[in-house]
Design a protein around this motif. Structure first.
Motif, short mmCIF file in Angstrom:
data_model
loop_
_atom_site.label_atom_id
_atom_site.label_comp_id
_atom_site.label_asym_id
_atom_site.label_seq_id
_atom_site.Cartn_x
_atom_site.Cartn_y
_atom_site.Cartn_z
N LYS A 32 66.33 22.15 46.89
CA LYS A 32 65.21 21.41 46.28
C LYS A 32 64.43 20.64 47.33
N ILE A 33 65.12 19.94 48.21
CA ILE A 33 64.44 19.14 49.23
C ILE A 33 63.67 20.04 50.19
N SER A 34 64.28 21.14 50.61
CA SER A 34 63.67 22.00 51.62
C SER A 34 62.56 22.88 51.06
N LYS A 35 62.55 23.11 49.75
CA LYS A 35 61.57 24.00 49.15
C LYS A 35 60.58 23.28 48.23
N GLY A 36 60.47 21.94 48.37
CA GLY A 36 59.42 21.23 47.67
C GLY A 36 59.79 20.59 46.36
N GLY A 37 61.07 20.54 46.03
CA GLY A 37 61.51 19.91 44.79
C GLY A 37 62.01 18.49 45.01
N VAL A 38 62.68 17.98 43.99
CA VAL A 38 63.20 16.61 44.00
C VAL A 38 64.69 16.65 43.67
N ALA A 39 65.51 16.09 44.55
CA ALA A 39 66.96 16.01 44.30
C ALA A 39 67.27 14.65 43.69
N VAL A 40 67.96 14.66 42.56
CA VAL A 40 68.34 13.43 41.87
C VAL A 40 69.86 13.43 41.73
N ILE A 41 70.50 12.40 42.28
CA ILE A 41 71.96 12.33 42.30
C ILE A 41 72.38 11.02 41.65
N ASN A 42 73.11 11.12 40.57
CA ASN A 42 73.55 9.93 39.83
C ASN A 42 74.79 9.32 40.46
N LYS A 319 67.36 4.14 37.01
CA LYS A 319 68.65 3.61 36.58
C LYS A 319 69.53 3.28 37.79
N ALA A 320 70.33 2.25 37.65
CA ALA A 320 71.15 1.76 38.77
C ALA A 320 72.05 2.86 39.33
N GLY A 321 72.07 2.95 40.67
CA GLY A 321 72.95 3.88 41.35
C GLY A 321 72.37 5.26 41.57
N THR A 322 71.20 5.55 40.98
CA THR A 322 70.59 6.86 41.12
C THR A 322 69.93 7.01 42.50
N LEU A 323 70.22 8.12 43.19
CA LEU A 323 69.60 8.45 44.47
C LEU A 323 68.57 9.54 44.25
N VAL A 324 67.37 9.36 44.83
CA VAL A 324 66.31 10.36 44.77
C VAL A 324 65.93 10.73 46.20
#
Length: 361
Positions: A32-42, A319-324
């Motif tokens: 996602k990061i390398s091809k233009g998307g958004v990575a969301v990690i809870n 939301k708390a703790g979410t990494l984007v």
């Protein structure tokens, strides 16, 4: 008993190895990061650290360590853009910066170690080796603070150096990966403040952001990155894409990049003009308006709202703790107005790569 123990070890060792490697990103996140998307990690950081950092941010805010730092157009006065300190993003970053001994330095240091490990992982998995280079102020770490009613206009975090004029080549690094970690307990969609991102409606054909040091400035046929090469033999610039690993120059002829506002479409043959989409324009991003002061203030005001012609977007609730995570060059985004009666707080920043060229003055 030995058989049972052996089976246990076979199951346990891979889990232990994964834990020791500090891997955060799945193959899907990296793509996602390398091809233009958004990575969301809870649940990226533990609740204890979330609480410590939130208290730290409040302490720093109460002691005057934050300054207004929202999206503004240098060609138009803040007053004409409707700028007010309360309605603007406020940031803890300068003077007393992330590594200063004010507030809860230990909490910020713990978080900094986590982010350094993440940066190392990104460097390896994205094949961006200079991400892993350390240096004072090379990588940016901040707190962001939004009062009720605050918002941030649509923008990019990084533009091609040549679009900034001479000043674009004065720094040895540039923003490569944008990251955000939210600190808001039980934040709901109805409280506003969502991060609205504008990725492609699918993943890119090639890695986004940069090719051989040349930054991306647009898209062809929606998913094909277009890069700007400013180091042609002619001494001028050209637009190109990558086809089967080779450069395919698209511009009619080499050209000098004009002063802002810049419209790259005019340098393309008619065959490509309607198929080309520039990532950032004066209409969409107030920072891409005319730096000579000839732009209309309405351009800057319009950028504070989502562009209605872009119907593909994704919202991330803070939301708390979410990494984007996303590429800093290729992904436009904004922060919607905070409608809650409380503040929206986050740790945000950018991991830097080496610039292609450093102007020695």
């Amino acid at each position: 008993m030995k058989i049972i123990l052996s089976l246990f070890l076979l199951a346990y060792v891979p889990l232990l190895a994964a834990a020791l490697s500090n891997n955060v990103l799945s193959p899907s996140d990296v793509q996602k990061i390398s091809k233009g998307g958004v990575a969301v990690i809870n649940n990226f950081i533990p609740e204890t650290l979330i609480e410590a950092m939130k208290k730290d941010a409040r302490y720093l805010f109460d002691h005057g360590e934050f300054t207004p730092d929202g999206l503004t157009n240098t060609a138009v006065s803040k007053e004409k853009q409707g700028f007010t300190a309360r309605a603007d993003r406020q940031t803890f970053r300068g003077g007393a910066d992330w590594n200063s001994r004010v507030g809860d330095y230990e909490a910020r240091s713990e978080f900094g170690t986590i982010m350094k490990n993440l940066r190392t992982e990104l460097s390896q998995k994205l094949d961006r080796p200079s991400l892993n280079v350390d240096g004072e102020r090379r990588h940016e770490m901040t707190y962001n603070w939004y009062e009720p009613g605050a918002k941030l206009g649509r923008h990019l975090d990084e533009h091609h150096e040549e679009t900034k004029g001479v000043k674009g080549w004065l720094l040895g690094t540039r923003r490569s990966v944008t990251w955000l970690v939210y600190l808001n307990d039980n934040w709901s969609e109805s409280e506003g403040g969502a991060l609205r991102c504008y990725p492609r409606n699918g993943l890119s054909k090639n890695p986004v952001g940069c090719h051989e040091g040349n930054l991306q400035v647009g898209w062809m046929d929606e998913f094909d990155p277009i890069y700007l090469d400013c180091f042609r033999k002619s001494g001028q610039s050209a637009l190109y894409r990558v086809v089967n690993g080779k450069r395919d120059v698209l511009s009619v002829r080499d050209f000098d990049v004009p002063s802002q506002p810049i419209e790259f479409q005019k340098f393309l043959p008619d065959l490509y003009k309607d198929r080309f989409e520039q990532i950032s324009t004066a209409r969409l991003d107030s920072r891409f308006a005319n730096v000579n002061g000839n732009s209309d203030a309405s351009i800057a005001q319009a950028s504070l709202l989502a562009d209605k012609s872009e119907d593909h977007f994704m919202d991330v609730i803070p939301k708390a703790g979410t990494l984007v995570l996303f590429d800093s060059v290729s992904l436009p985004h904004l922060v919607q107005e905070v409608t809650a009666k409380r503040q929206r707080i986050a740790a945000t920043g950018w991991f830097h790569e080496d610039s292609q060229f450093l102007l020695d003055v």
